[in-house]
Design a protein around this motif. Structure first.
Motif, mmCIF file in Angstrom:
data_model
loop_
_atom_site.group_PDB
_atom_site.id
_atom_site.type_symbol
_atom_site.label_atom_id
_atom_site.label_comp_id
_atom_site.label_asym_id
_atom_site.label_seq_id
_atom_site.Cartn_x
_atom_site.Cartn_y
_atom_site.Cartn_z
ATOM 1 N N ARG A 28 0.862 -1.190 0.000
ATOM 2 C CA ARG A 28 0.000 0.000 0.000
ATOM 3 C C ARG A 28 0.898 1.239 0.000
ATOM 4 N NH1 ARG A 28 -5.269 0.398 0.705
ATOM 5 N NH2 ARG A 28 -6.454 -1.442 1.239
ATOM 6 N N PHE A 29 0.379 2.334 -0.564
ATOM 7 C CA PHE A 29 1.166 3.548 -0.657
ATOM 8 C C PHE A 29 0.405 4.729 -0.074
ATOM 9 C CE2 PHE A 29 2.833 0.677 -3.781
ATOM 10 C CZ PHE A 29 4.201 0.816 -3.605
ATOM 11 N N ASN A 86 -5.908 -5.311 -13.798
ATOM 12 C CA ASN A 86 -6.665 -5.988 -12.738
ATOM 13 C C ASN A 86 -7.213 -5.037 -11.680
ATOM 14 O OD1 ASN A 86 -4.390 -5.361 -11.214
ATOM 15 N ND2 ASN A 86 -3.953 -7.473 -10.625
ATOM 16 N N GLY A 87 -6.769 -3.800 -11.640
ATOM 17 C CA GLY A 87 -7.298 -2.828 -10.689
ATOM 18 C C GLY A 87 -6.607 -2.796 -9.343
ATOM 19 N N LEU A 88 -5.692 -3.704 -9.081
ATOM 20 C CA LEU A 88 -5.023 -3.749 -7.780
ATOM 21 C C LEU A 88 -4.190 -2.487 -7.537
ATOM 22 C CD1 LEU A 88 -4.889 -5.646 -5.375
ATOM 23 C CD2 LEU A 88 -2.867 -6.696 -6.376
ATOM 24 N N GLY A 89 -3.561 -1.950 -8.582
ATOM 25 C CA GLY A 89 -2.775 -0.717 -8.436
ATOM 26 C C GLY A 89 -3.633 0.455 -7.980
ATOM 27 N N ILE A 90 -4.879 0.477 -8.409
ATOM 28 C CA ILE A 90 -5.815 1.531 -8.003
ATOM 29 C C ILE A 90 -6.292 1.271 -6.575
ATOM 30 C CG2 ILE A 90 -8.107 2.504 -8.449
ATOM 31 C CD1 ILE A 90 -7.500 1.886 -11.490
ATOM 32 N N TYR A 91 -6.678 0.035 -6.302
ATOM 33 C CA TYR A 91 -7.190 -0.346 -4.990
ATOM 34 C C TYR A 91 -6.153 -0.107 -3.885
ATOM 35 C CZ TYR A 91 -8.933 -3.364 -1.245
ATOM 36 O OH TYR A 91 -9.356 -3.858 -0.047
#
Length: 172
Positions: A28-29, A86-91
């Motif tokens: 997480r960032f 996959n959207g994980l970078g956004i999530y």
């Protein structure tokens, strides 16, 4: 009801950091991770959430810090044809949201019905081309002309962007 990781809307604009490609997908960032004059980003716009097929996005040519205008991003043109993520970078907040295109229309603004992706060939079958929700068989020779439908992980797409830029003689 399907539990979606990334809640996105067509027209959302995200910054893609070009300095995290060696970091874990699961990390997480915080906003502080993205500050600094030396931090460079590419940008993408969500075209449409295709559910199990991923989130269809377009990546733009502009490379900048975290504060370009939405118009400046869009006017820079596509770096390569639209792809699915996959959207994980956004999530995980790896890709911060930097804007929203008002009154976005996937057909008018991104030419959705013209987007073509190559579906994986089933054993013993010809490759299939997806366009506007329809599939058609194409020859193996024709299939070499299309982007393969791969659901990209954030770090893999970041590396692809960096390689695409290097191929154009742009070092970041």
């Amino acid at each position: 009801m399907v539990n979606k990781l990334a809640n996105v809307t067509g027209g959302d604009i995200f910054a893609i950091p070009l300095f995290l490609s060696d970091r874990s997908e699961l990390e997480r960032f915080k906003k502080s991770n993205f500050l600094g004059e030396d931090k460079k980003f590419a940008y993408c716009r969500v075209i449409k959430d295709l559910g199990g097929g991923g989130i269809l996005i377009e990546v733009f040519n502009l490379i900048d810090g975290l504060s370009p205008t939405v118009d400046g991003i869009i006017q820079s043109g596509r770096l390569f044809p639209p792809i699915a993520i996959n959207g994980l970078g956004i999530y995980k907040k790896r890709w911060p949201k930097v804007g929203q295109e008002e009154k976005y229309d996937c057909e008018i603004d991104s030419h959705f019905s013209q987007i073509q992706l190559l579906l994986p060939a089933l054993p013993g079958e010809s490759p299939r081309l997806w366009q506007n929700g329809q599939e058609k068989f194409i020859s193996l020779e024709e299939s070499k002309d299309y982007e393969e439908w791969t659901i990209w992980l954030s770090s893999h797409l970041e590396k692809r962007i960096i390689e695409s830029l290097k191929a154009r003689g742009i070092n970041i």
